[in-house]
Design an enzyme around this catalytic site. Structure first.
Site, PDB file in Angstrom:
ATOM      1  N   ASN A 277       0.867  -1.186   0.000  1.00  0.00           N
ATOM      2  CA  ASN A 277       0.000   0.000   0.000  1.00  0.00           C
ATOM      3  C   ASN A 277       0.900   1.231   0.000  1.00  0.00           C
ATOM      4  OD1 ASN A 277      -1.930   1.943   0.306  1.00  0.00           O
ATOM      5  ND2 ASN A 277      -2.332   1.504   2.475  1.00  0.00           N
TER       6      ASN A 277
ATOM      7  N   LYS B 188       0.060   4.300  -0.431  1.00  0.00           N
ATOM      8  CA  LYS B 188      -0.602   5.516   0.073  1.00  0.00           C
ATOM      9  C   LYS B 188      -0.338   6.676  -0.898  1.00  0.00           C
ATOM     10  CE  LYS B 188       0.102   3.545   4.588  1.00  0.00           C
ATOM     11  NZ  LYS B 188      -0.051   3.670   6.012  1.00  0.00           N
TER      12      LYS B 188
ATOM     13  N   HIS C  45      -9.902   1.437   5.034  1.00  0.00           N
ATOM     14  CA  HIS C  45      -8.570   1.657   5.621  1.00  0.00           C
ATOM     15  C   HIS C  45      -8.682   2.742   6.687  1.00  0.00           C
ATOM     16  CE1 HIS C  45      -4.369   2.755   6.086  1.00  0.00           C
ATOM     17  NE2 HIS C  45      -4.072   1.585   5.530  1.00  0.00           N
TER      18      HIS C  45
ATOM     19  N   GLU D 119      -6.897   5.144   7.540  1.00  0.00           N
ATOM     20  CA  GLU D 119      -6.609   6.525   7.137  1.00  0.00           C
ATOM     21  C   GLU D 119      -7.811   7.149   6.431  1.00  0.00           C
ATOM     22  OE1 GLU D 119      -2.885   5.658   5.211  1.00  0.00           O
ATOM     23  OE2 GLU D 119      -2.046   5.167   7.165  1.00  0.00           O
TER      24      GLU D 119
ATOM     25  N   GLU E  68      -6.039  -4.624  10.928  1.00  0.00           N
ATOM     26  CA  GLU E  68      -5.029  -3.594  11.074  1.00  0.00           C
ATOM     27  C   GLU E  68      -5.337  -2.757  12.317  1.00  0.00           C
ATOM     28  OE1 GLU E  68      -2.891  -2.579   7.284  1.00  0.00           O
ATOM     29  OE2 GLU E  68      -4.735  -1.439   7.160  1.00  0.00           O
TER      30      GLU E  68
ATOM     31  N   GLY F  86       1.783   2.576  10.739  1.00  0.00           N
ATOM     32  CA  GLY F  86       2.723   3.679  10.536  1.00  0.00           C
ATOM     33  C   GLY F  86       3.411   4.158  11.801  1.00  0.00           C
TER      34      GLY F  86
ATOM     35  N   SER G  78       2.832  -1.751  10.685  1.00  0.00           N
ATOM     36  CA  SER G  78       4.282  -1.715  10.933  1.00  0.00           C
ATOM     37  C   SER G  78       4.984  -3.031  10.631  1.00  0.00           C
ATOM     38  CB  SER G  78       4.556  -1.263  12.370  1.00  0.00           C
ATOM     39  OG  SER G  78       4.110   0.068  12.548  1.00  0.00           O
TER      40      SER G  78
HETATM   41  C1  PEP Z   1      -1.136   0.242   5.954  1.00  0.00           C
HETATM   42  O1  PEP Z   1      -0.945   1.075   5.085  1.00  0.00           O
HETATM   43  O2  PEP Z   1      -2.204  -0.349   5.985  1.00  0.00           O
HETATM   44  C2  PEP Z   1      -0.085  -0.040   6.935  1.00  0.00           C
HETATM   45  C3  PEP Z   1      -0.233  -1.079   7.686  1.00  0.00           C
HETATM   46  O3  PEP Z   1       0.974   0.818   6.985  1.00  0.00           O
HETATM   47  P1  PEP Z   1       2.379   0.548   7.747  1.00  0.00           P
HETATM   48  O4  PEP Z   1       2.891  -0.773   7.246  1.00  0.00           O
HETATM   49  O5  PEP Z   1       3.250   1.690   7.352  1.00  0.00           O
HETATM   50  O6  PEP Z   1       2.095   0.498   9.217  1.00  0.00           O
END
Ligand code: PEP
Length: 266
Positions: free
Chosen positions: A31, A33, A113, A115, A185, A191, A230
């Site tokens: 992803n 982003k 998601h 975000e 998640e 992040g 992460s």
């Molecule tokens: C994500 O974008 O869903 C995500 C888990 O990001 P990260 O791996 O940076 O935590």
């Protein structure tokens, strides 16, 4: 259980799901982003390794779907939209539809998601509409669910997951949902560099699986549940060692081929 060596821990929640892993090849999602330009995206695809097992899906910014559609020809890679609007077409300046995502080469779409939920106020009701639209256009929905830090501290993880699943999937035909992918998640792990520990991942995944078994018994064991939050080249193997983790949704560590290659080769 907490504090045990995460590389050797195999917990109680895995019991009963021993054969799931054999049925499901892992899915790795990059992803990106709001990152990367065309040149970097093409270099990523050029440098991408073949996973040890399983499949790789790239979720680029929408502007890069068309160039990537060309670049992945002949490769076993798939594309995923990060976002779309649930209406079919019309006066929705700035939006794109599920069928436009398909047209630009996406076969998957992220839905829910954190975000999008938090920065763009996407509600569960909105997520429900997006899910229906994705299914109607044969875009495979990757439904993201997870609790915030506050909700975790209040012990509300299961309540939150249950509400998110209920609202998103409510009223959907069981057969249509057989293509669904779910990503657990935890919001506090996205992040932040603070990945969830194996205990919490197993517990979250087992809860989602049990919820599916209760509400969609005919398809429950077919739905892959990925972990995201992460993930990096150091912790990926330990997450993949859990029977219930059918793949990884990777943000930060997917922005360049070397760390992402290490993850898909782990
Ligand atoms: C994500 O974008 O869903 C995500 C888990 O990001 P990260 O791996 O940076 O935590």
């Amino acid at each position: 259980v907490r504090g045990v060596d995460i590389f050797t821990y195999r917990g109680e929640y895995d019991k009963g799901y021993e054969d799931l892993r054999e049925q499901m090849e892992p899915i790795f999602i990059a992803n990106w982003k709001m990152n990367l330009f065309e040149k970097e995206a093409l270099a990523f695809v050029r440098d991408l390794a073949v996973p040890k097992t399983g499949s790789v899906i790239i979720a680029p910014p929408a502007t890069l779907l068309f160039p990537l559609k060309q670049a992945i020809k002949g490769k076993s890679l798939a594309l995923c939209g990060q976002n779309f609007f649930f209406e079919e077409k019309g006066a929705y300046t700035g939006e794109l539809s599920a069928s436009q995502l398909k047209d630009s080469g996406a076969s998957y779409a992220l839905i829910g998601h954190s975000e999008r939920r938090h920065y763009f106020n996407e509600s569960d009701a909105w997520i429900h509409q997006k899910l229906k639209s994705a299914l109607a256009h044969h875009l495979i929905p990757i439904l993201c669910v997870g609790e915030t830090l506050d909700e975790k501290e209040e012990g509300k993880e299961e309540e939150v997951l249950s509400k998110q699943l209920h609202t998103a999937l409510e009223g959907s035909d069981e057969k249509a949902l057989s293509s669904l992918v779910i990503a657990y998640e935890p919001v506090w792990a996205i992040g932040t560099g603070l990945a969830a520990d194996l205990f919490l991942i197993e517990r979250g995944h087992a809860f989602i699986r049990k919820w599916l078994e209760k509400h969609y018994p005919a398809i429950a064991t077919k739905i892959p549940i990925l972990y995201g939050g992460s993930v990096n080249e150091k912790n990926a193997a330990s997450f993949l060692s859990l029977q219930e983790v059918a793949g990884l949704l990777v943000g930060g560590a997917s922005l360049a081929a070397p760390p992402f290659n290490a993850i898909i080769r782990s």
